[in-house]
Design an enzyme around this catalytic site. Structure first.
Site, PDB file in Angstrom:
ATOM      1  N   LYS A  49      23.673  64.766  21.620  1.00 10.51           N
ATOM      2  CA  LYS A  49      23.598  63.245  21.282  1.00 10.51           C
ATOM      3  C   LYS A  49      24.209  62.583  22.195  1.00 10.51           C
ATOM      4  CE  LYS A  49      21.464  64.172  16.797  1.00 10.51           C
ATOM      5  NZ  LYS A  49      21.713  64.034  15.427  1.00 10.51           N
ATOM      6  N   GLN A  93      26.056  63.149  10.836  1.00  7.00           N
ATOM      7  CA  GLN A  93      25.232  64.242  11.009  1.00  7.00           C
ATOM      8  C   GLN A  93      25.111  64.981   9.805  1.00  7.00           C
ATOM      9  OE1 GLN A  93      23.659  64.963  14.038  1.00  7.00           O
ATOM     10  NE2 GLN A  93      23.007  66.785  12.989  1.00  7.00           N
ATOM     11  N   ASP A 116      19.632  56.414  11.778  1.00  4.06           N
ATOM     12  CA  ASP A 116      18.860  57.665  11.599  1.00  4.06           C
ATOM     13  C   ASP A 116      17.715  57.133  10.352  1.00  4.06           C
ATOM     14  OD1 ASP A 116      19.477  59.983  12.060  1.00  4.06           O
ATOM     15  OD2 ASP A 116      21.490  60.147  10.906  1.00  4.06           O
TER      16      ASP A 116
END
Ligand code: GUN
Length: 290
Positions: A49, A93, A116
């Site tokens: 990422k 994450q 997200d």
């Protein structure tokens, strides 16, 4: 059988974003990446990422708290990022280690920075088909892959295997939406589904998001189906330097000859997740600037 290349489609999206970001004057979009602990898969995903952000011209801030961080310390860290005007998007994450309450952390992120799409508000907006929210990256990537491979879900039976917050539920909502490319008839299967193969065999489009290597076997797939393999499973392989190789949730060699189109692992859904994260970050930046 046609292979749907996530690598190629993601590269196209990244190119489009690069051009878009280059047109921004002044401050560039900024994504905060929070990784708690050292889970090897998470280390590799966050690295990817970071690298993709750099390629596009998106600034990234990497925050690596130890796995001993407490819930309230992590919440304070999120609060600080929420309040930081230089940060457009925040990603924590998953999975979080130990006893940390992941859902509480997802809900702590400001909905406006929730690239997200895991916050209650963004899941709600997804269900309401309100495009001012953020759709989670893997599901959005699957829809983008289907659209760019000329797979229209209208009138099709879409069977999703897996009901997670990260993939199964939101991809089902996206496939169901009343908009071009979607309009699917959606079934979600899970661990309590009886006679799961009888249902997957009805799928025109089968989305496998179980997290178990080779779960979907050839007898579970209809001839001519489109198969999207979301699994990224590490299986031991002593012939590799790393000691493992990545395989999907679909038994690729046996299933692929039966399909019209299928995504490989690696190089399928994985790169799409990262591309859509960047797309959401640019969207967050635009909304933040306006
Ligand atoms: N872990 C696996 N997929 C994802 C994702 O899309 N976002 C985050 N934050 N964690 C993940």
């Amino acid at each position: 059988m046609e292979l749907i290349s996530g690598n190629q489609i993601a590269a196209d999206i990244i190119d489009e974003l690069k051009t878009e970001v280059a047109s921004f004057s002044g401050r560039k979009p900024c994504l905060a990446l929070v990784r708690v602990g050292d889970d090897p898969a998470s280390v590799s995903y966050v690295k990817k990422k970071e690298k993709t952000a750099a390629e596009i011209g998106v600034e990234s801030r990497i925050i690596l708290p130890p796995e001993t961080i407490t819930q309230s310390e992590l919440e304070t860290l999120i609060d600080d990022l929420n309040a930081d005007d230089g940060v457009d998007g925040i990603l924590v994450q998953s999975p979080l280690p130990g006893d940390l309450d992941e859902l509480a952390i997802f809900r702590r992120v400001s909905p406006a920075k929730d690239v997200d799409g895991f916050h209650t508000v963004n899941i709600g907006k997804l269900a309401q088909e309100d495009d001012t929210g953020f759709a989670s990256c893997t599901p959005a990537g699957i829809m983008e892959m289907l659209a760019r491979s000329e797979v229209d879900l209208r009138g099709k039976h879409v069977v999703v295997v897996g009901r997670s917050l990260i993939v199964g539920k939101p991809v089902a909502l996206l496939a169901l939406q009343k908009k071009a490319g979607a309009n699917g008839t959606v079934t979600i299967c899970h661990s309590a589904t009886s006679d799961l193969p009888a249902i997957t065999r009805q799928a025109d489009v089968l989305i496998a998001a179980i997290g178990r290597a080779g779960f979907v076997t050839a007898d579970m797939v209809k001839d001519g189906a489109v198969v999207i393999d979301v699994g990224i499973n590490r299986v031991p392989d002593s012939s590799r330097k790393s000691g493992y190789r990545l395989v999907g949730d679909v038994e690729f060699d046996a299933v692929s000859p039966k399909t019209a189109k299928i995504t490989p692992v690696p190089g399928g859904v994985g790169p799409m997740t990262v591309a859509m994260l960047m797309k959401n970050t640019v969207k967050a930046y635009r909304l933040h600037q306006s």
